[in-house]
Scaffold this motif. Structure first.
Motif, PDB file in Angstrom:
ATOM      1  N   GLU A  14       0.861  -1.179   0.000  1.00  0.00           N
ATOM      2  CA  GLU A  14       0.000   0.000   0.000  1.00  0.00           C
ATOM      3  C   GLU A  14       0.901   1.232   0.000  1.00  0.00           C
ATOM      4  O   GLU A  14       1.722   1.416   0.895  1.00  0.00           O
ATOM      5  N   VAL A  15       0.761   2.065  -1.024  1.00  0.00           N
ATOM      6  CA  VAL A  15       1.619   3.234  -1.190  1.00  0.00           C
ATOM      7  C   VAL A  15       0.782   4.499  -1.010  1.00  0.00           C
ATOM      8  O   VAL A  15      -0.231   4.689  -1.686  1.00  0.00           O
ATOM      9  N   LEU A  16       1.217   5.353  -0.083  1.00  0.00           N
ATOM     10  CA  LEU A  16       0.509   6.593   0.222  1.00  0.00           C
ATOM     11  C   LEU A  16       1.349   7.783  -0.187  1.00  0.00           C
ATOM     12  O   LEU A  16       2.498   7.926   0.242  1.00  0.00           O
ATOM     13  N   LEU A  17       0.787   8.655  -1.008  1.00  0.00           N
ATOM     14  CA  LEU A  17       1.426   9.916  -1.378  1.00  0.00           C
ATOM     15  C   LEU A  17       0.819  11.037  -0.550  1.00  0.00           C
ATOM     16  O   LEU A  17      -0.379  11.313  -0.643  1.00  0.00           O
ATOM     17  N   LEU A  18       1.652  11.685   0.274  1.00  0.00           N
ATOM     18  CA  LEU A  18       1.223  12.847   1.046  1.00  0.00           C
ATOM     19  C   LEU A  18       1.601  14.096   0.262  1.00  0.00           C
ATOM     20  O   LEU A  18       2.781  14.395   0.076  1.00  0.00           O
ATOM     21  N   THR A  19       0.610  14.847  -0.192  1.00  0.00           N
ATOM     22  CA  THR A  19       0.853  15.992  -1.054  1.00  0.00           C
ATOM     23  C   THR A  19      -0.180  17.072  -0.770  1.00  0.00           C
ATOM     24  O   THR A  19      -1.283  16.777  -0.288  1.00  0.00           O
ATOM     25  N   PHE A  28       1.712  16.619 -16.237  1.00  0.00           N
ATOM     26  CA  PHE A  28       2.382  15.908 -15.154  1.00  0.00           C
ATOM     27  C   PHE A  28       1.509  14.782 -14.628  1.00  0.00           C
ATOM     28  O   PHE A  28       1.972  13.647 -14.436  1.00  0.00           O
ATOM     29  N   PHE A  29       0.237  15.066 -14.429  1.00  0.00           N
ATOM     30  CA  PHE A  29      -0.657  14.051 -13.879  1.00  0.00           C
ATOM     31  C   PHE A  29      -0.817  12.882 -14.842  1.00  0.00           C
ATOM     32  O   PHE A  29      -0.915  11.727 -14.419  1.00  0.00           O
ATOM     33  N   ARG A  30      -0.838  13.163 -16.147  1.00  0.00           N
ATOM     34  CA  ARG A  30      -0.947  12.073 -17.125  1.00  0.00           C
ATOM     35  C   ARG A  30       0.254  11.143 -17.052  1.00  0.00           C
ATOM     36  O   ARG A  30       0.134   9.923 -17.210  1.00  0.00           O
ATOM     37  N   HIS A  31       1.441  11.716 -16.793  1.00  0.00           N
ATOM     38  CA  HIS A  31       2.639  10.877 -16.622  1.00  0.00           C
ATOM     39  C   HIS A  31       2.510  10.007 -15.370  1.00  0.00           C
ATOM     40  O   HIS A  31       2.887   8.826 -15.382  1.00  0.00           O
ATOM     41  N   ILE A  32       1.987  10.592 -14.305  1.00  0.00           N
ATOM     42  CA  ILE A  32       1.871   9.868 -13.038  1.00  0.00           C
ATOM     43  C   ILE A  32       0.967   8.650 -13.171  1.00  0.00           C
ATOM     44  O   ILE A  32       1.295   7.552 -12.715  1.00  0.00           O
ATOM     45  N   ILE A  33      -0.209   8.829 -13.775  1.00  0.00           N
ATOM     46  CA  ILE A  33      -1.184   7.728 -13.789  1.00  0.00           C
ATOM     47  C   ILE A  33      -0.729   6.558 -14.656  1.00  0.00           C
ATOM     48  O   ILE A  33      -1.291   5.465 -14.558  1.00  0.00           O
ATOM     49  N   LYS A  34       0.306   6.756 -15.457  1.00  0.00           N
ATOM     50  CA  LYS A  34       0.834   5.651 -16.265  1.00  0.00           C
ATOM     51  C   LYS A  34       1.733   4.724 -15.458  1.00  0.00           C
ATOM     52  O   LYS A  34       2.005   3.597 -15.888  1.00  0.00           O
ATOM     53  N   ILE A  35       2.215   5.184 -14.306  1.00  0.00           N
ATOM     54  CA  ILE A  35       3.199   4.415 -13.531  1.00  0.00           C
ATOM     55  C   ILE A  35       2.748   4.181 -12.090  1.00  0.00           C
ATOM     56  O   ILE A  35       3.571   3.929 -11.209  1.00  0.00           O
ATOM     57  N   LEU A  36       1.464   4.246 -11.833  1.00  0.00           N
ATOM     58  CA  LEU A  36       0.967   4.118 -10.468  1.00  0.00           C
ATOM     59  C   LEU A  36       1.228   2.731  -9.894  1.00  0.00           C
ATOM     60  O   LEU A  36       1.080   1.721 -10.585  1.00  0.00           O
ATOM     61  N   PRO A  37       1.610   2.647  -8.617  1.00  0.00           N
ATOM     62  CA  PRO A  37       1.659   1.359  -7.930  1.00  0.00           C
ATOM     63  C   PRO A  37       0.268   0.720  -7.895  1.00  0.00           C
ATOM     64  O   PRO A  37      -0.757   1.402  -8.037  1.00  0.00           O
ATOM     65  N   ASN A  38       0.227  -0.581  -7.695  1.00  0.00           N
ATOM     66  CA  ASN A  38      -1.047  -1.307  -7.728  1.00  0.00           C
ATOM     67  C   ASN A  38      -2.011  -0.847  -6.643  1.00  0.00           C
ATOM     68  O   ASN A  38      -3.215  -0.753  -6.870  1.00  0.00           O
ATOM     69  N   ASN A  39      -1.489  -0.585  -5.459  1.00  0.00           N
ATOM     70  CA  ASN A  39      -2.321  -0.223  -4.316  1.00  0.00           C
ATOM     71  C   ASN A  39      -1.940   1.183  -3.871  1.00  0.00           C
ATOM     72  O   ASN A  39      -1.231   1.380  -2.895  1.00  0.00           O
ATOM     73  N   PHE A  40      -2.427   2.169  -4.631  1.00  0.00           N
ATOM     74  CA  PHE A  40      -1.975   3.549  -4.481  1.00  0.00           C
ATOM     75  C   PHE A  40      -3.095   4.421  -3.935  1.00  0.00           C
ATOM     76  O   PHE A  40      -4.252   4.296  -4.342  1.00  0.00           O
ATOM     77  N   ARG A  41      -2.725   5.308  -3.021  1.00  0.00           N
ATOM     78  CA  ARG A  41      -3.691   6.262  -2.485  1.00  0.00           C
ATOM     79  C   ARG A  41      -3.005   7.613  -2.286  1.00  0.00           C
ATOM     80  O   ARG A  41      -1.798   7.690  -2.101  1.00  0.00           O
ATOM     81  N   VAL A  42      -3.810   8.656  -2.346  1.00  0.00           N
ATOM     82  CA  VAL A  42      -3.299  10.022  -2.230  1.00  0.00           C
ATOM     83  C   VAL A  42      -4.000  10.715  -1.074  1.00  0.00           C
ATOM     84  O   VAL A  42      -5.230  10.607  -0.928  1.00  0.00           O
ATOM     85  N   ALA A  43      -3.237  11.426  -0.238  1.00  0.00           N
ATOM     86  CA  ALA A  43      -3.793  12.195   0.873  1.00  0.00           C
ATOM     87  C   ALA A  43      -3.513  13.676   0.651  1.00  0.00           C
ATOM     88  O   ALA A  43      -2.361  14.081   0.468  1.00  0.00           O
TER      89      ALA A  43
END
Length: 363
Positions: free
Chosen positions: A156-161, A171-186
């Motif tokens: 489970e990977v959490l991005l604190l931003t 930038f966001f389009r680049h991010i969603i191409k490489i997301l970890p399987n179990n990804f969440r953003v706070a």
């Protein structure tokens, strides 16, 4: 020797197996470290006590001066990386000092990648944080995220931003191409409108950028956690923030109400920011009920059990890292101590909260 980062093993067979996975490994036995794949041994007499405290799967660095620094403790379990201390906001109640964000050095990108690759695939949780972690640069941030995705496929990977960089479409389009399987953003929301939010973060247009970032996260189907840091600055706006979330972001996965960590900017501006945990909870109770009634999950971070109503205990979480959390002597009498988050050490210094042990002769 030059500085070297490695994963600790107390078992030679395991050390060789980890080395076969292209990891730098330090097999620790008594006051000796044998490094694989180099098969070089050194004696660490001055660090013998620290060596005795190392556990398998700890991640450690030997610095140029020969001293050891522990980057990750497998016993404590707080796994993550701070990509940079820099931030494009300067929140009045931030637990970091502004000079820390501006002047503290950031880890070299190659060291970050090597560090991430030392974690085991069985790791449960990993946090990417900062400062504002995306300010390491878009290319480097994507490299970090891609490495996490490849190295920790089950974690489970959490991005604190603060969400502002996520408003940038390319930038966001680049991010969603490489997301970890179990990804969440706070992402935190500090006020119900631009005037309130931008005042707290001390940056123009932050509110609009944050909301755009939130929309992008939800549109991409990423699990979203929203955070409300409760202080004197926004305690009278909490219900309005809850209304904003219910109206605009009903798909949010969970909303966390967060008690202050009294450090950094928070203590510099303490007359404008600090309120007790009891007052912070009371200011949030109506908003919590509003969100729950709207079918939105809610959690409480940094609130000791004795400082919130008993009805809300099920949503209180043990949220403070072990090295930051302290308990009063009276807490030893509390039947909820093992489940409780305790208090920040700095909170004890600046707020001097009174604890009320639950159970026994104190109940």
């Amino acid at each position: 020797m030059n500085k070297k980062m490695f994963v600790v093993s107390r078992d030679k067979k395991e050390a060789l197996e980890l080395s076969s996975q292209n990891k730098n490994v330090g097999y620790v036995k008594e006051n000796n470290i044998t490094f694989y794949p180099d098969d070089i041994s050194i004696v660490m007499k001055e660090s013998e006590t620290l060596l005795n405290d190392l556990n398998s799967h700890d991640i450690v660095e030997i610095c140029d001066n020969g001293k050891l620094y522990k980057w990750y403790s497998s016993k404590d379990g707080d796994a993550g990386i701070a990509t940079t201390p820099k931030c494009n906001s300067n929140c009045i109640m931030c637990p970091a000092f502004d000079f820390e964000r501006q002047k503290n050095p950031e880890m070299d990108i190659n060291d970050m990648i090597n560090f991430i690759r030392l974690f085991p695939k069985s790791l449960y949780h990993f946090t990417i944080t900062g400062g504002e972690p995306t300010l390491i640069g878009e290319e480097h941030f994507c490299k970090v995220l891609k490495t996490v995705s490849e190295t920790l496929p089950y974690t489970e990977v959490l991005l604190l931003t603060n969400g502002r960089s996520l408003a940038k479409e390319n930038f966001f389009r680049h991010i969603i191409k490489i997301l970890p399987n179990n990804f969440r953003v706070a992402i935190p929301i500090h006020g119900s409108d631009a005037q309130k939010h931008d005042y707290i973060v001390q940056s123009e247009n932050a509110f609009d950028q944050t909301l755009k970032g939130i929309y992008n996260v939800l549109k991409a189907g990423i699990f979203l956690e929203l955070r409300i840091v409760v202080s004197k600055l926004n305690k009278d706006d909490i219900t309005n923030i809850a209304k904003l979330i219910i109206d605009k972001f009903p798909e949010v996965g969970i909303v966390h109400f967060i008690g202050l960590e009294m450090r950094g900017n928070c203590i510099i501006y303490r007359d404008d920011t600090i309120i007790s945990y009891e007052e912070a909870f009371k200011s949030s109770a109506i908003a919590i009920d509003m969100l729950l009634n709207a079918g939105i999950n809610v959690g409480l971070y940094n609130f000791p059990y004795c400082m919130i109503d008993r009805y809300y205990w099920p949503i209180a979480q043990k949220s403070i890292s072990a090295y930051k959390s302290k308990f009063y002597e009276e807490c030893n009498e509390c039947i909820m101590k093992e489940q409780c988050c305790g208090l920040f050490t700095t909170s004890k210094a600046f707020l001097k909260p009174k604890v009320t042990p639950i159970g026994g002769k104190y109940d």
